[in-house]
Design a protein around this motif. Structure first.
Motif, mmCIF file in Angstrom:
data_model
loop_
_atom_site.group_PDB
_atom_site.id
_atom_site.type_symbol
_atom_site.label_atom_id
_atom_site.label_comp_id
_atom_site.label_asym_id
_atom_site.label_seq_id
_atom_site.Cartn_x
_atom_site.Cartn_y
_atom_site.Cartn_z
ATOM 1 N N ILE A 78 110.721 4.691 -1.561
ATOM 2 C CA ILE A 78 111.449 5.865 -1.785
ATOM 3 C C ILE A 78 111.342 6.859 -0.787
ATOM 4 C CG2 ILE A 78 109.588 7.008 -3.179
ATOM 5 C CD1 ILE A 78 111.682 8.235 -4.907
ATOM 6 N N SER A 79 112.369 7.785 -0.470
ATOM 7 C CA SER A 79 112.355 8.536 0.832
ATOM 8 C C SER A 79 111.463 9.742 0.448
ATOM 9 C CB SER A 79 113.738 8.922 1.237
ATOM 10 O OG SER A 79 114.251 9.725 0.218
ATOM 11 N N ARG A 80 111.122 10.409 1.368
ATOM 12 C CA ARG A 80 110.287 11.605 1.127
ATOM 13 C C ARG A 80 111.055 12.733 0.381
ATOM 14 N NH1 ARG A 80 105.457 14.396 2.610
ATOM 15 N NH2 ARG A 80 104.817 12.768 3.962
ATOM 16 N N GLU A 81 112.396 12.820 0.857
ATOM 17 C CA GLU A 81 113.029 13.777 0.091
ATOM 18 C C GLU A 81 113.318 13.522 -1.455
ATOM 19 O OE1 GLU A 81 117.779 15.665 0.739
ATOM 20 O OE2 GLU A 81 116.797 14.096 2.198
ATOM 21 N N ASP A 82 113.744 12.400 -1.496
ATOM 22 C CA ASP A 82 114.047 11.868 -2.976
ATOM 23 C C ASP A 82 112.654 11.921 -3.731
ATOM 24 O OD1 ASP A 82 116.548 11.568 -2.273
ATOM 25 O OD2 ASP A 82 116.230 9.223 -2.321
ATOM 26 N N TYR A 83 111.633 11.422 -3.095
ATOM 27 C CA TYR A 83 110.369 11.476 -3.815
ATOM 28 C C TYR A 83 109.984 13.087 -4.235
ATOM 29 C CZ TYR A 83 105.240 12.022 -4.256
ATOM 30 O OH TYR A 83 103.986 12.528 -4.649
ATOM 31 N N GLU A 84 110.052 13.681 -3.254
ATOM 32 C CA GLU A 84 109.705 15.318 -3.509
ATOM 33 C C GLU A 84 110.702 16.008 -4.522
ATOM 34 O OE1 GLU A 84 109.942 17.327 0.066
ATOM 35 O OE2 GLU A 84 107.900 16.489 0.883
#
Length: 225
Positions: A78-84
């Motif tokens: 999962i991308s950092r942006e989606d994760y955050e």
């Protein structure tokens, strides 16, 4: 959240008091005049948590979802942006679920005949907590639609988490009053002279002379709900 409940004295004793208690107990035991029991208070508390087990499971499920999301991020699935972004929503859902447990507990206590003596305090506590619950719902909806940055979220979340801890302490205080009352009732019914809290006081006990009344206390607490 500042309401207080009339609590019994602290369970712990000083070293001097403990030595004096040991001497008194030894003397009275020699005379065959003392019946001692103990209760595992933390175990007795499960009567209250079991009463809202469905709500507690919801919170546990949200905690598991957070762990799973963190694992996905570590594994780079999962991308950092989606994760955050997803993390903010799950954290809000988790805290909201924890508040739901507390609200369910308050409602259970208010409705229970065994809490009639503090029903007024519990009702006032629920009313005092309502603005916090409303703010929790507001943060939850904001986090879900993704219109809040992490700095603002963390600030509001920390305030709500602090309020949750205060509410939790007050509910533990209310439950403690009833645990003590149940232990006293069992002691009077069964003819015990002393009831100790195993965790805070009891270091060693002889099963032949010191009785575990935890199950009896739990049964008594069941009648309060």
């Amino acid at each position: 959240l500042v309401l207080q409940f009339a609590l019994p004295p602290e369970d712990g004793v000083s070293e001097t008091e403990f030595v004096a208690l040991q001497n008194d107990v030894a003397s009275m035991r020699q005379q065959g005049a003392l019946r001692i029991a103990y209760a595992r208070a933390e175990d007795a508390f499960t009567v209250f948590t079991d009463a809202v087990s469905d709500m507690r499971q919801r919170a546990a499920d949200k905690a598991a979802e957070i762990t799973q999301l963190q694992q996905q991020f570590v594994q780079s699935t999962i991308s950092r942006e989606d994760y955050e972004q997803e993390l903010l929503g799950l954290k809000a859902e988790f805290l909201d679920a924890q508040f739901a447990v507390q609200v369910a507990m308050i409602d259970t206590m208010i409705a229970a005949d065994g809490f009639a003596d503090i029903r007024g305090e519990l009702t006032a506590l629920k009313e005092e907590a309502q603005p916090v619950i409303d703010e929790m719902k507001n943060l939850l909806s904001t986090a879900r639609i993704g219109v809040i940055d992490s700095t603002e979220f963390d600030s509001r979340y920390a305030q709500l988490e602090n309020a949750y801890q205060q509410l939790d302490q007050l509910l533990v205080s209310a439950a403690t009053v009833k645990v003590v009352a149940a232990a006293k009732a069992v002691a009077l019914e069964r003819g015990f002279d002393v009831v100790l809290n195993k965790k805070n006081v009891l270091v060693y006990s002889d099963p032949a002379s010191v009785t575990d009344i935890t199950d009896l206390v739990k049964a008594k607490l069941q009648t309060y709900l």
